[in-house]
Every structure is written in structure tokens, then in C-alpha cells.
Design an enzyme around this catalytic site. Structure first.
Site, mmCIF file in Angstrom:
data_model
loop_
_atom_site.group_PDB
_atom_site.id
_atom_site.type_symbol
_atom_site.label_atom_id
_atom_site.label_comp_id
_atom_site.label_asym_id
_atom_site.label_seq_id
_atom_site.Cartn_x
_atom_site.Cartn_y
_atom_site.Cartn_z
ATOM 1 N N THR A 288 -41.432 -7.084 -42.899
ATOM 2 C CA THR A 288 -40.153 -7.176 -43.627
ATOM 3 C C THR A 288 -39.747 -5.755 -44.015
ATOM 4 O OG1 THR A 288 -41.307 -7.635 -45.708
ATOM 5 C CG2 THR A 288 -40.514 -9.534 -44.443
ATOM 6 N N THR B 50 -43.904 -9.606 -49.514
ATOM 7 C CA THR B 50 -45.115 -10.415 -49.599
ATOM 8 C C THR B 50 -46.220 -9.841 -48.732
ATOM 9 O OG1 THR B 50 -43.986 -12.441 -50.071
ATOM 10 C CG2 THR B 50 -46.022 -12.644 -48.863
#
Lengths: 410, 410
Positions: free
Chosen positions: B158, B195
Site C-alpha cells: 500500500t 497495515t
């Protein structure tokens, strides 16, 4: 002391009335700073009761150790505070510095050693040149005055950008009493006190054990409910003195009805002072109130509130004026306290953005965006377990915080 | 994905050997990103044992709930990971998305639903368009390959600035086994897009309950000993699969002598992956190792280490290349764990700067200053209570962190 005053600073220094028998002086000892005062000496009248709340740090400083010792007697006559050197992590030498300062103050003011309170704030790990303080005491004692609390508040500043004070009046029975308080602190601020110092004096007559009980409760919902960076100082000290000169009817216990108004005004004053500390948070550009409801208990609510308030992701989002409620969800989750993911509701600036664990479809973003651009941000989180609630306060995390703390010693 | 690669990134992507029966494919579903892969599907051979360590967040996501459920059976055949949407805080709809994805994967790969693991990482509070995943699965399943782990590692990124992987070989008895792992995470293990996910596969034959015990221990000293900003994701997932194709003698329990080398190599691989996550910490310019000794227990040492590692004052001092050990003292104190202020010793870059609660008089500052200017910072704190020790890792707190997180959603 920074050159730039916090954008969240109050418009001016409040007027604090004279309290009979309470006199003080500020002095420039040159402990660390040049061309400014760095020593505050405050004298209290005979018979003054004392209460205190101290840092819970396991590496607390020698001055804090001394205050804990003196508080056992519950009496106060002299307060000596220096800025620029924390006398923390200074071993036996630091203990000896405190000892000499206390002895000198007791001799100059003709009181018991356990009636003397000392605080030191500033750099850690450097020996305090206490001889500069003890040498100044006799001269300082000759220049005590009952007015100019601003001068007192300025003498204890370190990285503070403005002096902090508040005053309130309250009725105890038919007697009007006054409370004056000054504080310092702008970084290393977290519950359980950080390099945060505050001294509150009232002319009310209140026994020390009652005073202690009131202060403990008041600190929990003020100084122990604020955070700037989650860091806890070795030196945090909050002292409350009651001189008794107002001559009110003496309350016997903290639950006494007589104290209803006093308690309210005391808590209000402590909250005011603690908010000023947050508003002087290093690099702060926004003041943030976080209200947590629906937690398992008030304690759980405070832990959740502090998890939100201490989250760098939440704080940077606020600095960026981004209503990023996903980060609030994350912070609730990481707090370790019970929360029902599927009942969680979040409001920003009074607008519900998430309800029962889901984004509110098509909520009106306009007032939320406007709210985030303001200086006072309110975030509410309802966690769906029980009735526990709490309010905590913090500021945002900005580039200025890094500038200030990346080069503090140099 | 940021344009700028972290200055702490490794020189290149390591070579990961093929593991028999382990095949995967990356696919561009267009869940959030354009022009990049955002779906990883991994197939494991029949008989694969599974173990996992999941986020402790109280608001964990639906995919994590599913993994916890599936792990009870201890078997694994398929892993489906998407990037761009975390499917967190999505209520019943999120649970249904997981359900549909699991059913589709079980149908396509002809396995039980509890042999399917799903992870989602990305924005919180938005519904996952799972139809894009389920529609792609049949096609993706036709293109599985056993090589190009870099492509797999890239598909789950990400805000990561580089793909993360590690490989090790170990002996179990006379059989050589291999461990391959990939991970994503870019610092703060945050819910938005940062995350931490990691998947480790070995060809060793190890029963699920033994695997779980090894993974739990290994995670404690690797992924559970790193921090970027103290924030905890709703989605953190670490899974370990053992396919058994190496045909080694099966160990019966975690303490089995057979596992000595495997355990060491597993822990080493987990440490390597977790360090890569820290080195991709948002805005990180320095990698920091904090060694705590003399604590009451290993757990106490880890808490102290994390208090130091999470302190914004310590982290900004490191960014500013300031050997400010006073802030380390403060952080030890705020940890709440036992520490003897007057026995505390602190080393920076191997040089003792504080000993027995005091600054070391006239210590040689030259090597300390040089050390602080480097990319790898080592801080040691000995707290003088007992024999507990721990090592934790973090990065510094820089302006880039605020830039990245102050404008993430916009």
C-alpha cells in the site's frame, strides 16, 4: 522560551487578586537562561495546609521525592521553583542539592524543612548549581510582594510560549474565598503529569487531608486528562495550598456540602490551567477535545480517549484538517478497552460520520470540513458497551513539534 | 505507493526458491489503485498446516475475524489478499464480502472454506467491492506459478516504498527445509493503508499446533517488538504455512530437539521481515535498535523498550541527530515498569553516557556524535532491577511522517 507565541494562547494574562499573606518574588539566577528570571520563591502564611499530586514516573526527580516527603505533614510555608535545570537523574548530588535548598529556605523563612517545597524543571542529567539559588534566597526574601502573578508565572517557564494562570472565587458557607493558580508546561505532557508544574493557592480554610482528596479528584479530570505527546516527565508537580485567611467555616470532609461550590470552582480552575498547557503544546495549531461515551467505566473511557489523543495518526490527520474517522476507529481498537465494533458511533464537530459500525451514507461533509479548518476540534466516540464516559484534551502534531524537539539541547 | 523509496531499503529483492506445490498469481482488480496489481492469490498443497498471529485490536476487521475462525482447524490451501481496501469497520456487509470471497475461493480451488485465508489492507470504512475479486478468481487460478515472489510481494503493497521478502534454509534432522516469507507494512502499522501483513511458507512437515507455538514465540521477538508510531492496525495478520513436501521427520512438540535449527531460522526470518517493515516506516531516515537489560522480566524489558521506541521526544531527538539520553531516562520512567533510577545505565552507539543514575563525566562525545549521524542507531538501557532483557526496533520521527499522514486521504 520560544519567540513565537502559540496561536492558541489566550488574549492576555488574567488579573489575579492579592491573597493575604501570600507573597512572592522572581529572580534571575542564571542557572541556564540569560536575561530572564528563572527562580520563583513564594511565601505562605503560618497555618497553610498543603496537598499535592506528583508524577508517577519510576525515575522521578529528587525534588519530587522531597515534595512527596514534605506532603506527609500537610503544611506549607515556602515554595522554591527553578527553571532551566530539572535536577533529575543526578543521583546523590541531586538529593544533596535539594537538601541544601530546603535547609537554606527554612532558615531564611524561619519555618520547618517539611514546610518547604521545591521544584526544578529544565534539562535532565545535569547537576543543579544550587549555590546560585541558596545565595539568592536572603536577597529574594527581602523583595516579596503580593501582586504581579504574571511575573511569578513567567519565572517558571521553559519551552512555554506564554505564562499560564487562572483565578476563581467560590462561596464556602457565607464566606467568599479566592483561588489563584499558575502553571507551566508545553511538552512531555501526558497523564500522570509531565514536565508540568502548577501551584494553586486559596485563602480558604480547609484541612490538608480534605484538600488532598479534592485535589486528587480534580487532577484526574484536568491534568490527568490532557496529553500533548504521551510523554511523562520525571518532575510533574501540582501543589494546592489553603492559607485559611478567609476565615470560612472549616469543612470536615471532602463530601461536606459546604464544599460544593469550592469543589466546582477548583475543578474549573484546574481544567482551565490544564487546557492552557495543551494550548501551549509544542507546535500545536489546534486544540482538540475528545469525548468518549458508552465505555465499560469512566476509567475505560479515559483510556480510550487517551489512545485517540495520543495516536500520531489521529494527530497528524487533525493537523492536516482531514476528518479521518478511520484513524479514530483504529485508536479505539488499540486502546485495549472493550468496544463494540458494530455499535461504534463517531461524531466530528457534532456531525455523525459513523453509526453502528458503519460510515453514515451521504452525511453532510460541508460542516465537517469547516469544523476541521477551525482551531477547536471536537471528536466524539460512543463505543456501545455501558455508561462510562470521559473527556480528554490534546493538540495536533505538526512540523513545528519536530522542529522544536529535534533541536532542543542544541 | 510512494514515489520515493525509503533510504533504509535493502539493496535489492532477495532470490526466493520455488517451494513444491506452492503457486501464486498477482492480478490487477482495480479495487482502488490503477495500473498496478492489487490482488495476491496463493495456492498451497493438500495437507498444509497453518498457524497465525493476529492483531489484538478490539475493532479488528472481518477478514481477521475469519482468519481466527479458520485457524482453529489448522489447515491451509488458499490465501487471498487484496490491497487498497481494508474491509474494516464495514459491519455485516464486510462479513458478507469475506463470506463470498471464501466461498468463491473454496469452489475454484476445490477445498474446504476453513482452508481459505483472506486479508484486506487499505482504506477503512469503505465497502469492499468483493465482486471484483470473486470475478477474477477463476482466471487467476489458471495462471498460478511457483516463481517470482517479488510480483507476489508487490501486489500486497500500500504505502510501502519497496517490496519485502526473506528466505532461509534449515535442517530438521537430516532434511534440508526452506522458509520463504513476504510482508507489507510501512511504519505505523496503521489502518489506513499501512497495515502489517506477512505470509511465511515452508516445505517442512510440522503439525499445526507445533507451528502455532513456534510462530507465537517468533512473533513476540520480531513483529511484536517493532513499532513505528505505536498505532495498531485493525487488520494485522501474520500467517505461517508448512506444506510438508520436504518429507522431514515430523516433530511432535515445539520443544523437540529436531526443531532447534528450524526455530532459529524461522525467528531470524521473522526478524528480517519485521525490520524491513520498520525500515519502510513512514518518513523513516534512521533504523533504531533499543536493547533493554536488567528489567524485572523479559516482558517488563519489552514494555520499557517500546516506551522508549514510541516516545515522540526520543524519536524526534534521533531525527535531529541529538544524543539526548535524558529523554531515554524519561521514557524508562513513564513505562510504568520497575527501574532503579540510581542504577540506570545508558549507552548510545556502544558508548556509556550515563552510569548508576548519573551522566558519565567527560565521556568521549566524538564517537557518539558520529554514531547519531549514521543510519543505524543503537541505544542500550540497563535498568538495574533483575535479569529481564529485550530488544525492540523502531525508526525516527521526521517531517516526512507528518507530510505523509497529514494528507493521506486527500
Amino acid at each position: 522560551m520560544a519567540d513565537k507565541v502559540s496561536p492558541l494562547a489566550p488574549a492576555g494574562f488574567p488579573f489575579l487578586p492579592v491573597l493575604p499573606g501570600v507573597r512572592f518574588a522572581a529572580h534571575a539566577c542564571g542557572i541556564r537562561y540569560r536575561d530572564r528570571t528563572d527562580l520563583l520563591v513564594m511565601e505562605l502564611p503560618a497555618g497553610t495546609a498543603a496537598a499535592g499530586v506528583l508524577t508517577t514516573s519510576k525515575t522521578r526527580s529528587a525534588p519530587v521525592d522531597w515534595c512527596a516527603h514534605a506532603l506527609k505533614k500537610g503544611r506549607g510555608r515556602v515554595v522554591v521553583v527553578n527553571a532551566g535545570n530539572a535536577n533529575a537523574f543526578t543521583g546523590e548530588k541531586g538529593v544533596a542539592s535539594v537538601r541544601r535548598t530546603v535547609e537554606a529556605a527554612a532558615a531564611v523563612f524561619g519555618c520547618k524543612e517539611t514546610e518547604v517545597y521545591v521544584s526544578s524543571t529544565g534539562t535532565i542529567g545535569e547537576f543543579l548549581p544550587d549555590e546560585k539559588i541558596t545565595a539568592a534566597l536572603p536577597e529574594v526574601a527581602r523583595h516579596l510582594k503580593g501582586e504581579d502573578w504574571e511575573r511569578a508565572a513567567r519565572a517558571i517557564m521553559t519551552t512555554d510560549t506564554f505564562p499560564k494562570a487562572a483565578t476563581r472565587t467560590a462561596m464556602i458557607g457565607k464566606t467568599k474565598v479566592t483561588l489563584n493558580g499558575i502553571a507551566k508546561g508545553s511538552g512531555m505532557i501526558a497523564p500522570d503529569m509531565a514536565t508540568m508544574l502548577a501551584y494553586v493557592v486559596t485563602d480558604a480554610a480547609i484541612p490538608a487531608e480534605v484538600l488532598q482528596s479534592l485535589l486528587k479528584k480534580g487532577a484526574d479530570r484536568s491534568f490527568n486528562s490532557i496529553t500533548v505527546d504521551g510523554d511523562t516527565s520525571t518532575s510533574d508537580t501540582l501543589l494546592l495550598f489553603a492559607t485559611g485567611t478567609a476565615g470560612n467555616k472549616r469543612p470536615e470532609k471532602a463530601g461536606d456540602k459546604l464544599l460544593k461550590d469550592f469543589k466546582e470552582k477548583l475543578f474549573d480552575l484546574l481544567t482551565d490551567l490544564s487546557h492552557q498547557v495543551v494550548k501551549d503544546g509544542e507546535g500545536a495549531s489546534k486544540f482538540v477535545e475528545i469525548r468518549v461515551t458508552g465505555a465499560e467505566s469512566a476509567k475505560a473511557a479515559r483510556i480510550i480517549g487517551l489512545a485517540i489523543a495520543n495516536s500520531p495518526l489521529v494527530k497528524t490527520a487533525i493537523a492536516g484538517e482531514d476528518a479521518n474517522w478511520g484513524r479514530v476507529v483504529m485508536a479505539v481498537g488499540k486502546s485495549g478497552q472493550k468496544a463494540d465494533r458494530d455499535k461504534l458511533c463517531i461524531r466530528i464537530g457534532g456531525v455523525e460520520v459513523a453509526r453502528n459500525g458503519l460510515a453514515v451514507p451521504g452525511y453532510d461533509e460541508t460542516p465537517v470540513v469547516a469544523h476541521m479548518k477551525g482551531q477547536n476540534i471536537v471528536i466524539e466516540a460512543s463505543v456501545g458497551i455501558a455508561d462510562g464516559k470521559a473527556v480528554v484534551w490534546t493538540c495536533d502534531l505538526t512540523h513545528d513539534y519536530i522542529d522544536i524537539n529535534g533541536s532542543y539541547r542544541s
